[in-house]
Design a protein around this motif. Structure first.
Motif, PDB file in Angstrom:
ATOM      1  N   ALA A   5       0.827  -1.208   0.000  1.00  0.00           N
ATOM      2  CA  ALA A   5       0.000   0.000   0.000  1.00  0.00           C
ATOM      3  C   ALA A   5       0.863   1.260   0.000  1.00  0.00           C
ATOM      4  CB  ALA A   5      -0.925  -0.007   1.212  1.00  0.00           C
ATOM      5  N   ASN A   6       1.963   1.247   0.746  1.00  0.00           N
ATOM      6  CA  ASN A   6       2.871   2.394   0.759  1.00  0.00           C
ATOM      7  C   ASN A   6       3.471   2.629  -0.624  1.00  0.00           C
ATOM      8  OD1 ASN A   6       2.425   2.812   3.471  1.00  0.00           O
ATOM      9  ND2 ASN A   6       4.234   1.674   4.128  1.00  0.00           N
ATOM     10  N   PHE A   7       3.841   1.531  -1.289  1.00  0.00           N
ATOM     11  CA  PHE A   7       4.387   1.635  -2.647  1.00  0.00           C
ATOM     12  C   PHE A   7       3.318   2.192  -3.596  1.00  0.00           C
ATOM     13  CE2 PHE A   7       4.952  -0.132  -6.893  1.00  0.00           C
ATOM     14  CZ  PHE A   7       6.279   0.178  -7.164  1.00  0.00           C
ATOM     15  N   ALA A   8       2.085   1.715  -3.463  1.00  0.00           N
ATOM     16  CA  ALA A   8       0.988   2.188  -4.309  1.00  0.00           C
ATOM     17  C   ALA A   8       0.757   3.683  -4.112  1.00  0.00           C
ATOM     18  CB  ALA A   8      -0.283   1.404  -3.991  1.00  0.00           C
ATOM     19  N   MET A   9       0.829   4.127  -2.868  1.00  0.00           N
ATOM     20  CA  MET A   9       0.652   5.544  -2.561  1.00  0.00           C
ATOM     21  C   MET A   9       1.762   6.375  -3.205  1.00  0.00           C
ATOM     22  SD  MET A   9      -0.943   7.968  -0.874  1.00  0.00           S
ATOM     23  CE  MET A   9      -0.645   9.554  -0.085  1.00  0.00           C
TER      24      MET A   9
END
Length: 427
Positions: free
Chosen positions: A159-163
């Motif tokens: 999720a952090n990478f997606a953000m």
């Protein structure tokens, strides 16, 4: 099963790093009351304006690049890639295989509607791998969509990478991960807190807040986690009085619940357990006294799989639980999927295979209709024989400002356990 390994299959072999995502550090108050049905989407805050400035992100494409991030954990079971073909397949790998196979059936179906995908499969286990290295090796920053059947620990770095890279990340299974600030995280299966809130809203509407609230569980780590501070906090918010957490030493001590019942109020009892023997013991004990004490039992979504529980319920005992994923196995859509799946893989589809199919079908239809930011435009529920999905923003607040924390599926089914089995709850 062999087909799983014929697709581009990647794990981490290089050391190239992707810069770490900066976390939103301001204090946030989560508002999970959700958007009212008549509300419009809240005014776009700053980060949404930033998204909207990339107008090309909303254009549909002839081919969408999609990464399926699944916990095969091949590094844990095989010495090297060459041993995969000659070794038995460990049972722990089957959930990821099932989801993959269901997704492949959907991709084949979508080709007929001219929705095409360039799919890569990424094996990720947080205990074994650094996701930033895996992402760099597989060039995941170039993807249009990420989909991952990951637990809460594994979902966080994805999720952090997606953000960081402004890519939607669809999480199709329930986990406890709740981002503080990530409009690119899409939870198709709402977390336990969201589901508990849905149940409590119904109970509050029916009985008010003047209730006797109890949380019942066994004395073990698993059920302690289920009845975590999040669930207790939800119960506390619902009830005027602080809920009593009753910890029973074992399955045979259900008698002690009776000492906590109040004959003058509705007794709302959340049973934080998936142990069928324990649940049966609690329901049987409460059924004996349901004609003397007004009781509503709140259970977990997994209870729908335990048909034997109906034998422990009396007609005076109200038992409710949520379920975000019902499958109508008599529908034409399911029968068609079942036929295609069994012909291709020669086995019956599991629930994860059905989820893989439904998730990929949803994403394909939404991508084709709205482009890669489909969550921002999805205003109506997506209906299939596998249940409805309606992505709505969970709203966070900072002083007077509101922002989208993440997207959550609002279509929860509330079920009632009766003496004849499970049925839709009629409010």
């Amino acid at each position: 099963i062999i087909a799983v390994f014929s697709v581009s299959f990647f794990s981490c072999h290089e050391t190239k790093q992707v810069s770490k995502t900066k976390h939103h550090k301001k204090k946030i108050v989560r508002d999970e009351t959700e958007v009212e049905p008549n509300d419009t989407t809240p005014p776009p805050p700053k980060y949404v304006n930033e998204i909207l400035s990339h107008q090309d992100s909303f254009n549909t494409k002839p081919v969408y690049k999609v990464a399926l991030i699944l916990p095969f954990q091949l590094d844990s079971f095989y010495r090297d890639k060459s041993s995969i073909a000659t070794s038995n397949i460990p049972k722990a790998i089957f959930p990821a295989i099932d989801f993959y196979e269901g997704a492949m059936i959907a991709i084949d179906s979508l080709k007929k509607t001219k929705v095409n995908f360039d799919v890569i499969i990424v094996d990720f286990s947080a205990s074994k791998n650094d996701f930033e290295k895996i992402a760099a090796f597989n060039k995941l920053q170039e993807m249009d969509l990420l989909i991952g059947t990951l637990n809460s620990v594994e979902a966080m770095p994805v999720a952090n990478f997606a953000m960081q890279h402004k890519i939607n990340f669809v999480s199709p299974i329930a986990n406890s991960y709740t981002p503080e600030f990530n409009p690119y995280y899409l939870a198709l299966n709402p977390n336990a807190v969201s589901q508990q809130l849905k149940l409590l809203k119904i109970v509050e509407k029916k009985y008010g807040k003047e209730v006797n609230a109890l949380v019942v569980r066994q004395d073990n780590a698993v059920e302690s986690n289920v009845a975590s501070s999040n669930i207790s906090a939800v119960m506390k918010k619902f009830s005027n009085a602080h809920p009593v957490e009753l910890i029973l030493p074992n399955r045979n001590k259900a008698d002690s619940i009776l000492r906590e019942l109040d004959s003058t109020k509705r007794n709302i009892i959340f049973v934080a357990s998936n142990d069928v023997v324990f649940i049966n013991a609690v329901l049987k004990k409460l059924s004996q006294f349901a004609n003397l004490y007004p009781i509503t039992v709140l259970g977990l979504p997994s209870w729908i799989n335990h048909e034997s529980l109906k034998n422990a319920v009396s007609k005076n005992l109200e038992v409710l639980f949520s379920n975000s994923y019902l499958v109508n196995r008599n529908s034409f859509d399911y029968q068609k999927f079942h036929k295609n799946f069994t012909e291709q893989y020669h086995i019956r589809p599991s629930e994860l295979a059905i989820r893989g199919y439904n998730t990929m079908l949803l994403c394909g239809v939404m991508l084709n209709k709205y482009g890669v930011r489909f969550n921002y435009f999805m205003q109506e529920p997506y209906t299939t024989s596998f249940g409805k999905i309606l992505l709505k923003p969970v709203i966070g607040k900072e002083h007077k400002h509101r922002f989208i924390q993440f997207y959550n599926n609002q279509q929860l089914n509330v079920m009632q356990l009766t003496t004849t089995g499970v049925a839709d709850f009629k409010e």
